[in-house]
Design a protein around this motif. Structure first.
Motif, PDB file in Angstrom:
ATOM      1  N   ARG A 227       0.834  -1.212   0.000  1.00  0.00           N
ATOM      2  CA  ARG A 227       0.000   0.000   0.000  1.00  0.00           C
ATOM      3  C   ARG A 227       0.863   1.254   0.000  1.00  0.00           C
ATOM      4  O   ARG A 227       0.610   2.196  -0.771  1.00  0.00           O
ATOM      5  CB  ARG A 227      -0.916  -0.012   1.231  1.00  0.00           C
ATOM      6  CG  ARG A 227      -1.803   1.221   1.344  1.00  0.00           C
ATOM      7  CD  ARG A 227      -2.729   1.129   2.547  1.00  0.00           C
ATOM      8  NE  ARG A 227      -2.003   1.002   3.795  1.00  0.00           N
ATOM      9  CZ  ARG A 227      -1.408   2.012   4.421  1.00  0.00           C
ATOM     10  NH1 ARG A 227      -1.455   3.233   3.910  1.00  0.00           N
ATOM     11  NH2 ARG A 227      -0.769   1.819   5.560  1.00  0.00           N
ATOM     12  N   GLN A 228       1.900   1.285   0.832  1.00  0.00           N
ATOM     13  CA  GLN A 228       2.751   2.470   0.878  1.00  0.00           C
ATOM     14  C   GLN A 228       3.572   2.625  -0.396  1.00  0.00           C
ATOM     15  O   GLN A 228       3.822   3.745  -0.838  1.00  0.00           O
ATOM     16  CB  GLN A 228       3.646   2.411   2.115  1.00  0.00           C
ATOM     17  CG  GLN A 228       2.884   2.602   3.412  1.00  0.00           C
ATOM     18  CD  GLN A 228       3.780   2.899   4.587  1.00  0.00           C
ATOM     19  OE1 GLN A 228       4.969   2.606   4.580  1.00  0.00           O
ATOM     20  NE2 GLN A 228       3.219   3.512   5.628  1.00  0.00           N
ATOM     21  N   ASP A 229       3.980   1.518  -0.991  1.00  0.00           N
ATOM     22  CA  ASP A 229       4.695   1.603  -2.269  1.00  0.00           C
ATOM     23  C   ASP A 229       3.821   2.250  -3.348  1.00  0.00           C
ATOM     24  O   ASP A 229       4.322   3.016  -4.189  1.00  0.00           O
ATOM     25  CB  ASP A 229       5.140   0.213  -2.732  1.00  0.00           C
ATOM     26  CG  ASP A 229       6.385  -0.271  -1.997  1.00  0.00           C
ATOM     27  OD1 ASP A 229       6.990   0.523  -1.248  1.00  0.00           O
ATOM     28  OD2 ASP A 229       6.754  -1.450  -2.177  1.00  0.00           O
ATOM     29  N   SER A 230       2.537   1.947  -3.322  1.00  0.00           N
ATOM     30  CA  SER A 230       1.643   2.551  -4.316  1.00  0.00           C
ATOM     31  C   SER A 230       1.508   4.057  -4.082  1.00  0.00           C
ATOM     32  O   SER A 230       1.414   4.838  -5.038  1.00  0.00           O
ATOM     33  CB  SER A 230       0.266   1.877  -4.269  1.00  0.00           C
ATOM     34  OG  SER A 230      -0.419   2.187  -3.066  1.00  0.00           O
ATOM     35  N   ILE A 231       1.528   4.474  -2.825  1.00  0.00           N
ATOM     36  CA  ILE A 231       1.480   5.900  -2.499  1.00  0.00           C
ATOM     37  C   ILE A 231       2.759   6.587  -2.976  1.00  0.00           C
ATOM     38  O   ILE A 231       2.722   7.681  -3.563  1.00  0.00           O
ATOM     39  CB  ILE A 231       1.295   6.099  -0.978  1.00  0.00           C
ATOM     40  CG1 ILE A 231      -0.084   5.602  -0.543  1.00  0.00           C
ATOM     41  CG2 ILE A 231       1.482   7.576  -0.597  1.00  0.00           C
ATOM     42  CD1 ILE A 231      -0.293   5.577   0.961  1.00  0.00           C
ATOM     43  N   ILE A 232       3.902   5.941  -2.742  1.00  0.00           N
ATOM     44  CA  ILE A 232       5.184   6.487  -3.185  1.00  0.00           C
ATOM     45  C   ILE A 232       5.209   6.633  -4.705  1.00  0.00           C
ATOM     46  O   ILE A 232       5.648   7.653  -5.246  1.00  0.00           O
ATOM     47  CB  ILE A 232       6.341   5.594  -2.696  1.00  0.00           C
ATOM     48  CG1 ILE A 232       6.477   5.696  -1.168  1.00  0.00           C
ATOM     49  CG2 ILE A 232       7.654   5.988  -3.371  1.00  0.00           C
ATOM     50  CD1 ILE A 232       7.374   4.636  -0.557  1.00  0.00           C
TER      51      ILE A 232
ATOM     52  N   LEU B 276       1.419  12.438   1.836  1.00  0.00           N
ATOM     53  CA  LEU B 276       1.438  12.336   3.297  1.00  0.00           C
ATOM     54  C   LEU B 276       0.056  12.578   3.898  1.00  0.00           C
ATOM     55  O   LEU B 276      -0.210  12.142   5.025  1.00  0.00           O
ATOM     56  CB  LEU B 276       2.459  13.314   3.868  1.00  0.00           C
ATOM     57  CG  LEU B 276       3.917  12.915   3.600  1.00  0.00           C
ATOM     58  CD1 LEU B 276       4.859  14.072   3.881  1.00  0.00           C
ATOM     59  CD2 LEU B 276       4.291  11.691   4.431  1.00  0.00           C
ATOM     60  N   LYS B 277      -0.828  13.253   3.176  1.00  0.00           N
ATOM     61  CA  LYS B 277      -2.216  13.374   3.625  1.00  0.00           C
ATOM     62  C   LYS B 277      -2.920  12.024   3.567  1.00  0.00           C
ATOM     63  O   LYS B 277      -3.806  11.739   4.378  1.00  0.00           O
ATOM     64  CB  LYS B 277      -2.961  14.398   2.763  1.00  0.00           C
ATOM     65  CG  LYS B 277      -2.608  15.841   3.081  1.00  0.00           C
ATOM     66  CD  LYS B 277      -3.389  16.798   2.195  1.00  0.00           C
ATOM     67  CE  LYS B 277      -3.002  18.248   2.491  1.00  0.00           C
ATOM     68  NZ  LYS B 277      -3.730  19.203   1.603  1.00  0.00           N
ATOM     69  N   VAL B 278      -2.522  11.201   2.610  1.00  0.00           N
ATOM     70  CA  VAL B 278      -3.098   9.856   2.494  1.00  0.00           C
ATOM     71  C   VAL B 278      -2.561   8.962   3.610  1.00  0.00           C
ATOM     72  O   VAL B 278      -3.306   8.208   4.243  1.00  0.00           O
ATOM     73  CB  VAL B 278      -2.777   9.247   1.111  1.00  0.00           C
ATOM     74  CG1 VAL B 278      -3.336   7.822   1.008  1.00  0.00           C
ATOM     75  CG2 VAL B 278      -3.331  10.120  -0.003  1.00  0.00           C
ATOM     76  N   ASP B 279      -1.255   9.048   3.869  1.00  0.00           N
ATOM     77  CA  ASP B 279      -0.637   8.262   4.934  1.00  0.00           C
ATOM     78  C   ASP B 279       0.591   9.022   5.436  1.00  0.00           C
ATOM     79  O   ASP B 279       1.618   9.083   4.749  1.00  0.00           O
ATOM     80  CB  ASP B 279      -0.226   6.874   4.429  1.00  0.00           C
ATOM     81  CG  ASP B 279       0.333   5.987   5.532  1.00  0.00           C
ATOM     82  OD1 ASP B 279       0.596   6.492   6.645  1.00  0.00           O
ATOM     83  OD2 ASP B 279       0.521   4.774   5.279  1.00  0.00           O
TER      84      ASP B 279
END
Length: 270
Positions: free
Chosen positions: A34-39, A67-70
């Motif tokens: 999930r964080q990789d997709s945000i990156i 960063l608003k998403v996570d």
């Protein structure tokens, strides 16, 4: 009154009896994906579309959206910090890098220690961070050099020359055992630790070892020439000063990747 009270009691009873929804715990792998997709979305597909040297606000806006998403994505905090260090805005950058370390210390603590040593030049704090890293991981590498290397540089900058010498001696011995040869920059700084203690002949030995690997290393030539001058070998020293200057003009200085942003300790600017 009795009727209303009964209704309230029954309502509370049914609420208590209602089956609780199971709490879904995110697995480590699911969080990584999930964080990789945000990156990917907010760094690689947004921020890197801009040149932070001239479009800093656009770069930062992309990362802020992610960063608003996570807000726990450590890499986005590090990427917010990085261009500020290159712009010599160390305190601005450090507040973001501290966030990265908070969320992922195993990845970013050693990087922060490096930044404190080479960029921010807060040497006592750099040593503290590196010592924590050594306790966790041993004397491993960050930015092409060991933790002991950077601790030794910090000690040189704090005028604790014997501590620097001892660490560099160990570091060089470990490199020679593992690789058969030490890095010329380690040898150079080992020479500097001798130089600062007035051990001119011993310093020359180390500078010569560095020059055997990197024959046009202008910084090593400069300090070797200075040692020769202190030994009253003026003609030899002057010849080497001239060569050092020419080699420096041709770009043969400390060639660490980040030396384009920061002057390294004892790097000569002609």
């Amino acid at each position: 009154m009795y009727y209303k009270l009964s209704i309230i009691i029954l309502s509370l009873f049914f609420l208590q009896c209602k089956e609780k929804e199971p709490v879904i715990t995110e697995t480590t792998e699911a969080k990584r994906i999930r964080q990789d997709s945000i990156i990917t979305k907010y760094l690689y597909n947004c921020a890197t579309s801009y040149n932070y040297r001239v479009q800093m606000q656009e770069w930062q806006n992309c990362l802020d959206q992610g960063l608003k998403v996570d807000s726990t994505v450590a890499y986005l905090w590090q990427q917010k910090a990085m261009p500020y260090f290159k712009a010599k805005k160390y305190e601005v950058g450090m507040q973001y890098l501290d966030k990265a370390v908070n969320y992922k210390p195993e990845r970013w603590l050693s990087y922060r220690a490096f930044i404190k040593c080479i960029f921010a030049k807060t040497y006592k704090d750099a040593i503290k961070d590196f010592e924590i890293c050594k306790k966790r991981e041993g004397n491993t590498y960050v930015m092409d050099h060991t933790y002991n290397f950077y601790i030794a540089l910090s000690y040189l900058q704090l005028n604790q020359f014997k501590k620097a010498e001892n660490l560099l001696k160990i570091d060089i011995a470990e490199q020679e055992e593992e690789w058969g040869e030490a890095h010329f920059v380690d040898l150079f700084y080992f020479g500097i630790s001798k130089f600062e203690q007035g051990q001119w002949e011993d310093a020359i030995v180390q500078f010569d070892k560095a020059l055997a690997i990197y024959p046009t290393f202008s910084d090593a030539e400069y300090y070797k020439a200075t040692c020769l001058m202190r030994l009253n070998k003026d003609e030899e020293a002057n010849d080497l000063y001239a060569k050092a200057r020419l080699d420096a003009v041709n770009g043969n200085s400390i060639n660490e990747a980040n030396s384009i942003y920061e002057t390294y300790p004892y790097q000569v600017r002609w």
